[in-house]
Design a protein around this motif. Structure first.
Motif, PDB file in Angstrom:
ATOM      1  N   GLY A   1       0.803  -1.219   0.000  1.00 51.92           N
ATOM      2  CA  GLY A   1       0.000   0.000   0.000  1.00 51.92           C
ATOM      3  C   GLY A   1       0.835   1.268   0.000  1.00 51.92           C
ATOM      4  O   GLY A   1       0.286   2.372   0.067  1.00 51.92           O
ATOM      5  N   PHE A   2       2.164   1.145  -0.109  1.00 52.36           N
ATOM      6  CA  PHE A   2       3.028   2.332  -0.128  1.00 52.36           C
ATOM      7  C   PHE A   2       2.735   3.175  -1.371  1.00 52.36           C
ATOM      8  O   PHE A   2       2.271   2.675  -2.389  1.00 52.36           O
ATOM      9  CB  PHE A   2       4.513   1.932  -0.091  1.00 52.36           C
ATOM     10  CG  PHE A   2       5.036   1.379  -1.390  1.00 52.36           C
ATOM     11  CD1 PHE A   2       5.707   2.195  -2.296  1.00 52.36           C
ATOM     12  CD2 PHE A   2       4.840   0.047  -1.724  1.00 52.36           C
ATOM     13  CE1 PHE A   2       6.175   1.689  -3.505  1.00 52.36           C
ATOM     14  CE2 PHE A   2       5.312  -0.470  -2.922  1.00 52.36           C
ATOM     15  CZ  PHE A   2       5.977   0.354  -3.811  1.00 52.36           C
TER      16      PHE A   2
ATOM     17  N   GLU B   1       6.595   8.249  -3.728  1.00 51.26           N
ATOM     18  CA  GLU B   1       7.224   8.693  -2.483  1.00 51.26           C
ATOM     19  C   GLU B   1       8.395   7.807  -2.071  1.00 51.26           C
ATOM     20  O   GLU B   1       9.247   8.237  -1.298  1.00 51.26           O
ATOM     21  CB  GLU B   1       6.183   8.739  -1.367  1.00 51.26           C
ATOM     22  CG  GLU B   1       5.120   9.773  -1.626  1.00 51.26           C
ATOM     23  CD  GLU B   1       3.931   9.654  -0.717  1.00 51.26           C
ATOM     24  OE1 GLU B   1       2.988  10.455  -0.916  1.00 51.26           O
ATOM     25  OE2 GLU B   1       3.900   8.786   0.170  1.00 51.26           O
ATOM     26  N   ALA B   2       8.430   6.596  -2.579  1.00 53.87           N
ATOM     27  CA  ALA B   2       9.548   5.694  -2.299  1.00 53.87           C
ATOM     28  C   ALA B   2      10.580   5.730  -3.418  1.00 53.87           C
ATOM     29  O   ALA B   2      11.778   5.890  -3.175  1.00 53.87           O
ATOM     30  CB  ALA B   2       9.038   4.265  -2.112  1.00 53.87           C
TER      31      ALA B   2
ATOM     32  N   VAL C   1       8.423  -9.051  -2.069  1.00 51.09           N
ATOM     33  CA  VAL C   1       7.616  -8.301  -3.033  1.00 51.09           C
ATOM     34  C   VAL C   1       6.563  -7.498  -2.274  1.00 51.09           C
ATOM     35  O   VAL C   1       5.841  -8.032  -1.438  1.00 51.09           O
ATOM     36  CB  VAL C   1       6.927  -9.243  -4.046  1.00 51.09           C
ATOM     37  CG1 VAL C   1       6.046  -8.452  -5.001  1.00 51.09           C
ATOM     38  CG2 VAL C   1       7.967 -10.051  -4.812  1.00 51.09           C
ATOM     39  N   VAL C   2       6.523  -6.196  -2.556  1.00 52.11           N
ATOM     40  CA  VAL C   2       5.482  -5.340  -1.987  1.00 52.11           C
ATOM     41  C   VAL C   2       4.714  -4.695  -3.134  1.00 52.11           C
ATOM     42  O   VAL C   2       5.266  -4.431  -4.194  1.00 52.11           O
ATOM     43  CB  VAL C   2       6.048  -4.263  -1.033  1.00 52.11           C
ATOM     44  CG1 VAL C   2       6.621  -4.884   0.223  1.00 52.11           C
ATOM     45  CG2 VAL C   2       7.087  -3.403  -1.699  1.00 52.11           C
ATOM     46  N   GLU C   3       3.440  -4.466  -2.883  1.00 48.37           N
ATOM     47  CA  GLU C   3       2.587  -3.859  -3.905  1.00 48.37           C
ATOM     48  C   GLU C   3       2.183  -2.466  -3.462  1.00 48.37           C
ATOM     49  O   GLU C   3       1.690  -2.265  -2.351  1.00 48.37           O
ATOM     50  CB  GLU C   3       1.347  -4.713  -4.144  1.00 48.37           C
ATOM     51  CG  GLU C   3       0.504  -4.178  -5.289  1.00 48.37           C
ATOM     52  CD  GLU C   3      -0.622  -5.112  -5.693  1.00 48.37           C
ATOM     53  OE1 GLU C   3      -1.570  -4.614  -6.332  1.00 48.37           O
ATOM     54  OE2 GLU C   3      -0.556  -6.316  -5.381  1.00 48.37           O
TER      55      GLU C   3
ATOM     56  N   HIS D   1      -0.953   1.861  -6.156  1.00 45.41           N
ATOM     57  CA  HIS D   1      -1.472   1.902  -7.513  1.00 45.41           C
ATOM     58  C   HIS D   1      -1.149   0.637  -8.288  1.00 45.41           C
ATOM     59  O   HIS D   1      -1.109   0.642  -9.517  1.00 45.41           O
ATOM     60  CB  HIS D   1      -0.970   3.162  -8.227  1.00 45.41           C
ATOM     61  CG  HIS D   1      -1.369   4.398  -7.486  1.00 45.41           C
ATOM     62  ND1 HIS D   1      -0.500   5.049  -6.631  1.00 45.41           N
ATOM     63  CD2 HIS D   1      -2.547   5.048  -7.416  1.00 45.41           C
ATOM     64  CE1 HIS D   1      -1.150   6.059  -6.081  1.00 45.41           C
ATOM     65  NE2 HIS D   1      -2.385   6.087  -6.532  1.00 45.41           N
ATOM     66  N   GLY D   2      -0.886  -0.447  -7.560  1.00 40.16           N
ATOM     67  CA  GLY D   2      -0.716  -1.755  -8.168  1.00 40.16           C
ATOM     68  C   GLY D   2       0.666  -2.080  -8.697  1.00 40.16           C
ATOM     69  O   GLY D   2       0.863  -3.158  -9.263  1.00 40.16           O
ATOM     70  N   ILE D   3       1.625  -1.190  -8.528  1.00 40.83           N
ATOM     71  CA  ILE D   3       2.983  -1.473  -8.984  1.00 40.83           C
ATOM     72  C   ILE D   3       3.661  -2.367  -7.953  1.00 40.83           C
ATOM     73  O   ILE D   3       3.721  -2.034  -6.762  1.00 40.83           O
ATOM     74  CB  ILE D   3       3.789  -0.174  -9.191  1.00 40.83           C
ATOM     75  CG1 ILE D   3       3.127   0.684 -10.273  1.00 40.83           C
ATOM     76  CG2 ILE D   3       5.238  -0.484  -9.554  1.00 40.83           C
ATOM     77  CD1 ILE D   3       3.733   2.064 -10.416  1.00 40.83           C
ATOM     78  N   LYS D   4       4.175  -3.494  -8.423  1.00 42.91           N
ATOM     79  CA  LYS D   4       4.868  -4.422  -7.528  1.00 42.91           C
ATOM     80  C   LYS D   4       6.369  -4.159  -7.601  1.00 42.91           C
ATOM     81  O   LYS D   4       6.924  -3.988  -8.681  1.00 42.91           O
ATOM     82  CB  LYS D   4       4.557  -5.861  -7.915  1.00 42.91           C
ATOM     83  CG  LYS D   4       3.106  -6.214  -7.642  1.00 42.91           C
ATOM     84  CD  LYS D   4       2.802  -7.655  -7.978  1.00 42.91           C
ATOM     85  CE  LYS D   4       1.321  -7.905  -7.682  1.00 42.91           C
ATOM     86  NZ  LYS D   4       0.917  -9.241  -8.061  1.00 42.91           N
TER      87      LYS D   4
END
Length: 178
Positions: free
Chosen positions: A9-10, A14-15, A39-41, A44-47
């Motif tokens: 949810g990041f 911003e990262a 893996v983080v999502e 906006h759905g970008i993994k």
């Protein structure tokens, strides 16, 4: 080493924007996954495949820890006991702490912003306990830098770079990017 704390949810910009800027300035950066795998999502759905998992994080070589925002990402970081450990280590060892968007609320809830200037995404001001809340895109203190949101991601990156390296290096990277 600069560690970016990445939870599902990041907010992607911003990262990744500050990560890119700091890397261009010659800093070693790592993405730290707060999920069960690396893996983080994003919101906006970008993994994103992170470099390490928070369970194996060793902060002994850290210069800075960065907390990207995003509503769900901030919530996931805020509820993790690993966040408390990271922030305690950072404050005990005078590391630079960066937080953007909703993430400054994580610092505020833990009393880290008392007496400091701070900014955040509108609506999260109530969590900046004891802070001098300013309506600016960036708030720079000696060891804590906060930023308003994704629209300030570049300025946030340059502020981190200026603090960690040198304002001239940050300016050179800024000129090359534009």
């Amino acid at each position: 080493m600069v560690y970016f704390m990445m939870a599902n949810g990041f907010e992607e910009a911003e990262a990744l924007v500050p990560f890119d800027i700091l890397t261009r300035c010659g800093l070693d950066c790592k993405l730290v996954s707060f999920s069960t795998d690396n893996v983080v999502e994003g919101a906006h759905g970008i993994k994103v495949i992170c470099d390490i998992n928070v369970d194996s994080l060793d902060l002994t070589n850290a210069e800075c820890v960065v907390f990207p925002g995003g509503g769900l990402g901030t919530e996931n970081l805020d509820k993790s006991d690993k966040t408390d450990y990271i922030l305690k280590y950072a404050t005990d060892n005078d590391l630079l702490i960066g937080a953007i968007c909703a993430a400054p609320s994580i610092l505020g809830k833990r009393g880290l912003l008392k007496g400091l200037k701070a900014t955040c995404y509108p609506g999260f001001e109530e969590y900046l306990l004891g802070a001098d809340v300013i309506n600016e895109r960036i708030a720079c203190n000696e060891k804590i830098i906060t930023a308003k949101g994704a629209g300030a991601a570049y300025e946030f990156g340059y502020a981190l770079a200026s603090s960690l390296k040198d304002s001239n290096i940050a300016q050179t990277v800024k000129e090359k990017i534009y």
